[in-house]
Write a protein that holds these residues in place. Structure first.
Motif, short mmCIF file in Angstrom:
data_model
loop_
_atom_site.label_atom_id
_atom_site.label_comp_id
_atom_site.label_asym_id
_atom_site.label_seq_id
_atom_site.Cartn_x
_atom_site.Cartn_y
_atom_site.Cartn_z
N VAL A 1 -12.22 21.98 8.47
CA VAL A 1 -13.26 21.12 7.87
C VAL A 1 -12.95 19.62 7.98
O VAL A 1 -13.84 18.79 7.84
CB VAL A 1 -13.51 21.47 6.37
CG1 VAL A 1 -14.06 22.88 6.25
CG2 VAL A 1 -12.26 21.31 5.52
N ALA B 1 -21.43 24.56 8.64
CA ALA B 1 -21.84 23.25 9.18
C ALA B 1 -23.18 23.36 9.90
O ALA B 1 -24.04 22.48 9.79
CB ALA B 1 -20.76 22.72 10.12
N ALA C 1 -16.49 28.03 8.86
CA ALA C 1 -16.70 26.57 8.72
C ALA C 1 -17.81 26.12 9.68
O ALA C 1 -18.67 25.31 9.33
CB ALA C 1 -15.41 25.81 8.99
#
Ligand SMILES: NC(=O)c1ccc[n+]([C@@H]2O[C@H](COP(=O)([O-])OP(=O)(O)OC[C@H]3O[C@@H](n4cnc5c(N)ncnc54)[C@H](OP(=O)(O)O)[C@@H]3O)[C@@H](O)[C@H]2O)c1
Length: 273
Positions: free
Chosen positions: A143, A96, A92
Motif C-alpha cells: 500500500v 485500489a 491491495a
C-alpha cells in the motif's frame, strides 16, 4: 515539540479503510465500529463466512472481493490468507481498483501459540513469523507506493505488550511482536516527514479466541469492543504508541526500564514460572 506525533484520525465518514484480521476479536470489533462511523471498510481474514457476519450479512454470502451493494454499499469482503505469497498485494490492487486507494490499513491478523523453550517447533516458528511479521511488512509494501504518491495515509500496526520484553509462554509470539515494535518505529522515522501516519498498538489482555486457551490468570482483561475503542481514541489523538488498559500497560512499561537482573526476578515472582 509536544503536538501529536501523527495526523489525528477523527472523522471516519467516507474514509477507505482496510482491516486485515477482521473476522474475530479486536479486528472484528474495529471493523464494526468503523462501519458504524461511516467508513468504507474492506474486511480481510481467512474465514469468509465470519467476515460476512461481521459485515452484518448471512454467512453464505461471500465472494472475493465482494461489494455488498444494497445491504451495505460501504463494505467490501476480501478474504485472504496473509501467509500466502502475493495475497496481500492482490487484495491491495483489488481495493485500489475499486476505491482508487486506501486511507488507512489496520494490521491486526496474528497467530499465537503458547510455547516454552522445550516446545519450539519449526512449523510453528515459520507460520508465526510469516503471519505476524512478514505479512505486515509485505502489506505495507503493497500500500505504501500509492500512499507516498498522495502524501497521506495511515498504517496501524497491532503489536502487543508481549513485545516489550521477553515473557514466559510467548517465546515465538513475543519475538514476532517485538519485531513489529522495531518495524513501526523505523517506519515512523521514514514516513512522518512524508505526511503519513504510523501507529503502534500494544494491547494488554483482551478476551478473544487468541487468548481463549490461556491457562493462567489474565490481569486487567478487557473486551474486544473496549480494545477497539481504545485504538480509535488513540488514533483520534494522533498517538504513535497506543497502549491499553493503562492500569496494566503502565506497569509493563515500567518493567521495560529495569536492568535484566531485576526484570527477570520480577517476572518470575509475578508469573511463578
Ligand atoms: N487478545 C489479546 O489479549 C491480545 C493482546 C495483545 C495483542 N493482541 C494482538 O491483537 C491482534 C488481534 O488479536 P485478537 O486477540 O483479536 O485475536 P483473534 O480473535 O484470534 O483474531 C485474529 C485475527 O487474525 C486473523 N488471521 C489469523 N491468521 C491469519 C492469516 N494467516 N491470514 C489472514 N488472517 C489471519 C484471524 O482470522 P481467520 O482465522 O479468519 O483468518 C482473526 O481475524 C493480534 O495482532 C494480536 O497479536 C491481542
Amino acid at each position: 515539540m509536544f503536538g501529536p506525533l501523527n495526523p489525528p484520525l477523527a472523522d471516519w465518514a467516507g474514509k477507505r479503510v482496510w482491516v486485515i484480521g477482521a473476522s474475530t476479536g479486536i479486528g472484528a470489533a474495529l471493523a464494526r465500529r468503523l462501519i458504524r462511523a461511516g467508513a468504507r471498510v474492506a474486511l480481510s481474514a481467512r474465514d469468509a463466512g465470519r467476515l460476512a457476519e461481521v459485515a452484518g450479512l448471512s454467512p453464505q454470502v461471500c465472494l472475493c472481493p465482494l461489494d455488498v451493494a444494497g445491504l451495505s454499499p460501504q463494505v467490501c469482503l476480501c478474504p485472504l490468507d496473509v501467509a500466502e505469497p502475493g495475497a496481500l498485494q492482490r487484495v491491495a490492487t483489488d481495493i485500489a481498483a475499486r476505491w482508487g486507494g486506501v486511507d488507512a490499513v489496520f494490521f491486526v491478523a496474528a497467530r499465537y501459540r503458547a510455547v516454552r523453550a522445550w516446545e519450539l517447533e519449526t512449523d510453528d516458528i515459520d507460520a508465526t513469523l510469516r503471519t505476524n511479521v512478514a505479512a505486515v511488512m509485505q502489506g505495507c509494501a503493497a500500500v505504501l507506493p500509492a500512499m507516498l504518491e498522495r502524501g497521506s495515509g495511515a498504517l496501524v500496526i497491532v503489536s502487543s505488550v508481549a513485545g516489550y520484553r521477553g515473557l514466559p509462554k510467548a517465546l515465538v509470539y513475543g519475538a514476532s511482536k517485538a519485531a513489529l515494535i522495531n518495524f513501526a518505529e523505523a517506519l515512523y522515522l521514514d514516513l512522518h516527514p512524508r505526511g503519513l501516519g504510523v501507529h503502534l498498538v500494544c494491547p494488554g489482555f483482551v478476551e478473544t479466541p487468541l487468548t481463549a486457551n490461556n491457562d493462567f490468570h489474565m490481569p486487567a482483561l478487557i473486551s474486544p469492543d473496549a480494545a477497539a475503542g481504545h485504538i480509535l481514541s488513540g488514533l483520534r489523538r494522533g498517538d504513535f504508541h497506543i497502549h491499553f488498559p493503562k492500569r496494566f500497560t503502565r506497569w509493563l512499561l515500567l518493567l521495560r526500564l529495569l536492568p535484566g537482573r531485576l526484570y527477570f526476578a520480577a517476572v518470575r515472582k509475578v508469573t511463578g514460572l
